[in-house]
Design a protein around this motif. Structure first.
Motif, PDB file in Angstrom:
ATOM      1  N   VAL A  50       0.304  -9.316 -24.111  1.00  0.00           N
ATOM      2  CA  VAL A  50      -0.120  -9.458 -25.505  1.00  0.00           C
ATOM      3  C   VAL A  50      -0.005  -8.138 -26.264  1.00  0.00           C
ATOM      4  O   VAL A  50       0.254  -8.138 -27.474  1.00  0.00           O
ATOM      5  CB  VAL A  50      -1.557 -10.021 -25.617  1.00  0.00           C
ATOM      6  N   PHE A  51      -0.186  -7.019 -25.579  1.00  0.00           N
ATOM      7  CA  PHE A  51      -0.024  -5.737 -26.257  1.00  0.00           C
ATOM      8  C   PHE A  51       1.449  -5.429 -26.512  1.00  0.00           C
ATOM      9  O   PHE A  51       1.789  -4.710 -27.452  1.00  0.00           O
ATOM     10  CB  PHE A  51      -0.672  -4.617 -25.447  1.00  0.00           C
ATOM     11  N   MET A  52       2.323  -5.967 -25.678  1.00  0.00           N
ATOM     12  CA  MET A  52       3.756  -5.795 -25.901  1.00  0.00           C
ATOM     13  C   MET A  52       4.250  -6.688 -27.041  1.00  0.00           C
ATOM     14  O   MET A  52       5.209  -6.350 -27.736  1.00  0.00           O
ATOM     15  CB  MET A  52       4.522  -6.153 -24.620  1.00  0.00           C
ATOM     16  N   ALA A  53       3.586  -7.822 -27.236  1.00  0.00           N
ATOM     17  CA  ALA A  53       4.083  -8.842 -28.165  1.00  0.00           C
ATOM     18  C   ALA A  53       4.192  -8.344 -29.602  1.00  0.00           C
ATOM     19  O   ALA A  53       5.209  -8.562 -30.269  1.00  0.00           O
ATOM     20  CB  ALA A  53       3.181 -10.080 -28.102  1.00  0.00           C
ATOM     21  N   GLY A  54       3.134  -7.686 -30.100  1.00  0.00           N
ATOM     22  CA  GLY A  54       3.131  -7.265 -31.496  1.00  0.00           C
ATOM     23  C   GLY A  54       4.277  -6.334 -31.859  1.00  0.00           C
ATOM     24  O   GLY A  54       5.060  -6.635 -32.773  1.00  0.00           O
ATOM     25  N   PRO A  55       4.413  -5.189 -31.170  1.00  0.00           N
ATOM     26  CA  PRO A  55       5.521  -4.278 -31.494  1.00  0.00           C
ATOM     27  C   PRO A  55       6.902  -4.921 -31.322  1.00  0.00           C
ATOM     28  O   PRO A  55       7.804  -4.695 -32.131  1.00  0.00           O
ATOM     29  CB  PRO A  55       5.326  -3.124 -30.500  1.00  0.00           C
ATOM     30  N   ILE A  56       7.079  -5.722 -30.259  1.00  0.00           N
ATOM     31  CA  ILE A  56       8.380  -6.369 -30.035  1.00  0.00           C
ATOM     32  C   ILE A  56       8.672  -7.370 -31.148  1.00  0.00           C
ATOM     33  O   ILE A  56       9.788  -7.433 -31.689  1.00  0.00           O
ATOM     34  CB  ILE A  56       8.420  -7.066 -28.662  1.00  0.00           C
ATOM     35  N   THR A  57       7.665  -8.161 -31.542  1.00  0.00           N
ATOM     36  CA  THR A  57       7.862  -9.165 -32.581  1.00  0.00           C
ATOM     37  C   THR A  57       8.152  -8.520 -33.924  1.00  0.00           C
ATOM     38  O   THR A  57       8.972  -9.025 -34.699  1.00  0.00           O
ATOM     39  CB  THR A  57       6.614 -10.069 -32.694  1.00  0.00           C
ATOM     40  N   ASN A  58       7.500  -7.410 -34.225  1.00  0.00           N
ATOM     41  CA  ASN A  58       7.762  -6.730 -35.491  1.00  0.00           C
ATOM     42  C   ASN A  58       9.215  -6.298 -35.610  1.00  0.00           C
ATOM     43  O   ASN A  58       9.767  -6.230 -36.708  1.00  0.00           O
ATOM     44  CB  ASN A  58       6.844  -5.507 -35.639  1.00  0.00           C
ATOM     45  N   VAL A  59       9.852  -6.035 -34.479  1.00  0.00           N
ATOM     46  CA  VAL A  59      11.256  -5.593 -34.480  1.00  0.00           C
ATOM     47  C   VAL A  59      12.219  -6.777 -34.331  1.00  0.00           C
ATOM     48  O   VAL A  59      13.191  -6.895 -35.090  1.00  0.00           O
ATOM     49  CB  VAL A  59      11.507  -4.576 -33.345  1.00  0.00           C
ATOM     50  N   LEU A  60      11.950  -7.669 -33.367  1.00  0.00           N
ATOM     51  CA  LEU A  60      12.894  -8.739 -33.033  1.00  0.00           C
ATOM     52  C   LEU A  60      12.628 -10.052 -33.758  1.00  0.00           C
ATOM     53  O   LEU A  60      13.539 -10.876 -33.888  1.00  0.00           O
ATOM     54  CB  LEU A  60      12.879  -9.000 -31.525  1.00  0.00           C
ATOM     55  N   GLY A  61      11.401 -10.281 -34.184  1.00  0.00           N
ATOM     56  CA  GLY A  61      11.047 -11.568 -34.763  1.00  0.00           C
ATOM     57  C   GLY A  61      10.465 -12.500 -33.712  1.00  0.00           C
ATOM     58  O   GLY A  61      10.521 -12.237 -32.509  1.00  0.00           O
ATOM     59  N   TYR A  62       9.902 -13.610 -34.181  1.00  0.00           N
ATOM     60  CA  TYR A  62       9.249 -14.556 -33.272  1.00  0.00           C
ATOM     61  C   TYR A  62      10.243 -15.230 -32.333  1.00  0.00           C
ATOM     62  O   TYR A  62       9.951 -15.458 -31.159  1.00  0.00           O
ATOM     63  CB  TYR A  62       8.514 -15.623 -34.085  1.00  0.00           C
ATOM     64  N   ARG A  63      11.419 -15.590 -32.836  1.00  0.00           N
ATOM     65  CA  ARG A  63      12.389 -16.328 -32.014  1.00  0.00           C
ATOM     66  C   ARG A  63      12.848 -15.513 -30.819  1.00  0.00           C
ATOM     67  O   ARG A  63      12.764 -15.973 -29.669  1.00  0.00           O
ATOM     68  CB  ARG A  63      13.615 -16.716 -32.859  1.00  0.00           C
ATOM     69  N   TRP A  64      13.358 -14.316 -31.073  1.00  0.00           N
ATOM     70  CA  TRP A  64      13.950 -13.543 -29.986  1.00  0.00           C
ATOM     71  C   TRP A  64      12.888 -13.025 -29.017  1.00  0.00           C
ATOM     72  O   TRP A  64      13.149 -12.885 -27.815  1.00  0.00           O
ATOM     73  CB  TRP A  64      14.781 -12.392 -30.545  1.00  0.00           C
ATOM     74  N   THR A  65      11.689 -12.762 -29.503  1.00  0.00           N
ATOM     75  CA  THR A  65      10.608 -12.348 -28.604  1.00  0.00           C
ATOM     76  C   THR A  65      10.235 -13.486 -27.662  1.00  0.00           C
ATOM     77  O   THR A  65      10.027 -13.287 -26.457  1.00  0.00           O
ATOM     78  CB  THR A  65       9.373 -11.910 -29.407  1.00  0.00           C
ATOM     79  N   THR A  66      10.162 -14.710 -28.205  1.00  0.00           N
ATOM     80  CA  THR A  66       9.837 -15.867 -27.376  1.00  0.00           C
ATOM     81  C   THR A  66      10.955 -16.154 -26.379  1.00  0.00           C
ATOM     82  O   THR A  66      10.693 -16.495 -25.216  1.00  0.00           O
ATOM     83  CB  THR A  66       9.576 -17.104 -28.255  1.00  0.00           C
ATOM     84  N   LEU A  67      12.201 -16.017 -26.804  1.00  0.00           N
ATOM     85  CA  LEU A  67      13.333 -16.205 -25.886  1.00  0.00           C
ATOM     86  C   LEU A  67      13.285 -15.187 -24.749  1.00  0.00           C
ATOM     87  O   LEU A  67      13.556 -15.522 -23.592  1.00  0.00           O
ATOM     88  CB  LEU A  67      14.656 -16.095 -26.652  1.00  0.00           C
ATOM     89  N   LEU A  68      12.947 -13.954 -25.074  1.00  0.00           N
ATOM     90  CA  LEU A  68      12.805 -12.918 -24.044  1.00  0.00           C
ATOM     91  C   LEU A  68      11.731 -13.315 -23.042  1.00  0.00           C
ATOM     92  O   LEU A  68      11.918 -13.187 -21.818  1.00  0.00           O
ATOM     93  CB  LEU A  68      12.446 -11.582 -24.703  1.00  0.00           C
ATOM     94  N   GLY A  69      10.612 -13.841 -23.541  1.00  0.00           N
ATOM     95  CA  GLY A  69       9.541 -14.285 -22.655  1.00  0.00           C
ATOM     96  C   GLY A  69       9.972 -15.417 -21.745  1.00  0.00           C
ATOM     97  O   GLY A  69       9.598 -15.457 -20.558  1.00  0.00           O
TER      98      GLY A  69
END
Length: 543
Positions: A131-150
């Motif tokens: 969850v701490f990784m999610a915010g910074p990654i999402t701010n850069v990649l967006g919701y779609r690509w962050t979820t795909l990475l997960g």
């Protein structure tokens, strides 16, 4: 096309200014956008239209928005599946025979308390990191690509648990699987709340709880089917079922539109307009989509005075501190009002005196009833306020939890055993229809647009920070090798639920039917939680 769409200056990117560190340019752009009378009129029209929508009308006009919101929320089924699977492992006969120890006074073997707690806690520890990784990654990649990475990470980490040949390796596998869980749970409520109209936010974010119930049902059915096996496939088989989720979800998430709010924050207005059109029905008008874009641009620019790229430190500055506290408390409180009984339902039923086979069957019934409760919560969130649902559900569970404790304290017989099991089912049902789903709505609506990805992540971290020690406590209370309290745990959870009720009564504002602009203004004015509902915010105000 509205004239503001053609203005080159209006197309200037807020994010570009942020990246250059030019605060004066941000202020200038804010003034320019908010002084644009055409844009303001369009934004006000869109906000008024959202306020006037009924639940059914919004669902009919935005079917794809509901579908994509559900797809993102459905990623939570993987956390639910694995978490409840661990809760069932400790009740599986073959698993206990392989990894359990003989307990004096008990029939058969039991998994030692320390390993039982570790199995439950490992995934949450990994999710705490995620969850701490999610915010910074999402701010850069967006919701779609962050979820795909997960989803890619999820596919890979399942291998560790599946091939584990000891409790230690299984615990390690759960910890690694927890990291993508953190990405999913941080992003899903935020995305769902951003792609649907105001009146649908409660219902669509509530599908997160439904995904939990679906995961429970699959686990309950799988473990019931594998319970009679005496070999390692009694637990490896259910573990392998985890692979049915990531690939189909990867295809769907890849095809999903990015959140238009995220795109506006990044200055990509053309793409945001395309996302808005994809989220509404095909016969929607161009003007309507542009009005919605104007509303988003207005809200984002109202928040621009905060300045700079969002950071975790911003969550504890100014009025955002209050919003962060509400988000964290809402998430943490999910562990204190009977939810942990639902998480270990099969084991709880066994300790309440039910046979192993009947406990698995009762758990399947319990899971199906929770799904029914989730579905009932959708219209409930449209009719009643967030505060009303949360306080009402918590008050009911407080009563039921103390009744459970009393029932376990009197001389035990078959009737008291069944009464405890029934109370456990009802407590889970109330949680699944009230506090569980409405908490996700509150969490998604409380944070500011600018800090949403970070806020939902930190809020979920508070959930895990509370849950990890509570899981240990729950295991100690129920396990024969621990305190062996069975239904007497109702006294403990009833007491913690009382704390949740009092905290929410004084601190939880009513968020229903409020646009994000209105919520920003209410929090900036430091309006009392109990006066949120009655405070009038004019559609022309931009403070």
């Amino acid at each position: 096309m509205s004239s503001h769409m053609a203005e080159p200056k209006a197309q200037s990117s807020y994010v570009d200014a942020v990246e250059k560190g030019d605060h004066e340019k941000n202020v200038h752009e804010q003034s320019e956008v908010l002084d644009d009378k055409v844009l303001m009129t369009d934004a006000q029209n869109a906000e008024n239209r959202e306020h006037e929508m009924t639940l059914w009308q919004a669902a009919k006009d935005h079917p794809m928005a509901c579908f994509w919101a559900f797809c993102f929320c459905f990623t939570i089924v993987m956390e639910s599946f694995d978490m409840f699977l661990n809760g069932n492992f400790v009740a599986l006969t073959a698993f206990k025979e392989r990894y359990g120890v003989v307990v004096e006074g008990s029939v058969g073997k039991s998994i030692p308390t320390k390993w039982q707690s570790s199995l439950f806690q490992a995934g949450q520890c990994g999710a705490f990191v995620g969850v701490f990784m999610a915010g910074p990654i999402t701010n850069v990649l967006g919701y779609r690509w962050t979820t795909l990475l997960g989803l890619v990470l999820m596919n890979a980490t399942i291998f560790i648990s599946f091939f584990a040949d000891s409790l230690a390796v299984l615990v390690i596998g759960q910890a690694f699987e927890g990291v993508p869980w953190g990405l999913f749970i941080a992003n899903s409520p935020a995305y769902a709340s951003e792609v649907v109209p105001l009146v649908l936010r409660g219902a669509c974010t509530a599908t997160l709880q439904m995904s939990w119930s679906i995961g429970m049902i699959i686990v309950a059915a799988a473990t019931l089917g594998f319970n009679n096996r005496t070999d390692e496939w009694a637990w490896r088989g259910p573990l392998a079922l985890q692979w049915i989720f990531p690939l189909p979800l990867m295809v769907l998430i890849f095809l999903a539109p990015e959140s238009p709010w995220w795109l506006v924050r990044r200055g990509r207005k053309d793409q945001a307009l395309r996302s808005i059109k994809r989220l509404a029905r095909k016969n929607g008008t161009q003007a309507s989509a542009e009005d919605t874009l104007a509303m988003m641009e207005r809200t984002v620019q109202i928040e621009v005075h905060n300045g700079g790229e969002p950071t975790l430190l911003d969550l504890v500055k100014g009025t955002d501190l209050r919003r962060t506290i509400i988000t964290c408390l809402m998430y943490a409180s999910q562990n204190f009002a009977g939810n942990l009984i639902a998480n270990q339902a099969t084991f709880f039923f066994e300790q309440a005196g039910m046979s192993t086979d009947f406990s698995f069957k009762l758990n399947l019934i319990n899971s199906c009833l929770q799904l029914v409760a989730n579905i009932l919560s959708w219209p409930l969130s449209g009719w009643l306020g967030r505060r009303t649902i949360y306080l009402g559900g918590t008050a009911i569970n407080i009563t039921l939890l103390f009744l459970l404790g009393i029932c376990a304290s009197i001389p035990q017989n078959t009737s008291t055993n069944y009464a405890q099991a029934c109370l456990g089912v009802i407590i889970s049902f109330v949680f699944a229809g009230a506090m569980g789903p409405i908490s996700y709505s509150i969490i998604a609506e409380t944070s500011s647009i600018r800090l949403r990805a970070l806020s939902t992540g930190v809020g979920r971290a508070a959930y895990y920070a509370a849950e990890i020690p509570m899981i240990y406590l729950a295991s100690r209370m129920l396990n024969p090798t621990g305190w062996n309290l069975a239904g007497k745990c109702g006294y403990v959870w009833g007491g913690t639920a009382c704390v949740c009720f009092v905290s929410a009564y004084f601190g939880l504002p009513e968020l229903k039917d409020r646009s994000y602009r209105e919520l920003d203004i209410l929090f900036n004015r430091k309006v009392s939680a109990r006066k949120f509902k009655s405070t009038v915010i004019d559609v022309t105000e931009n403070e």
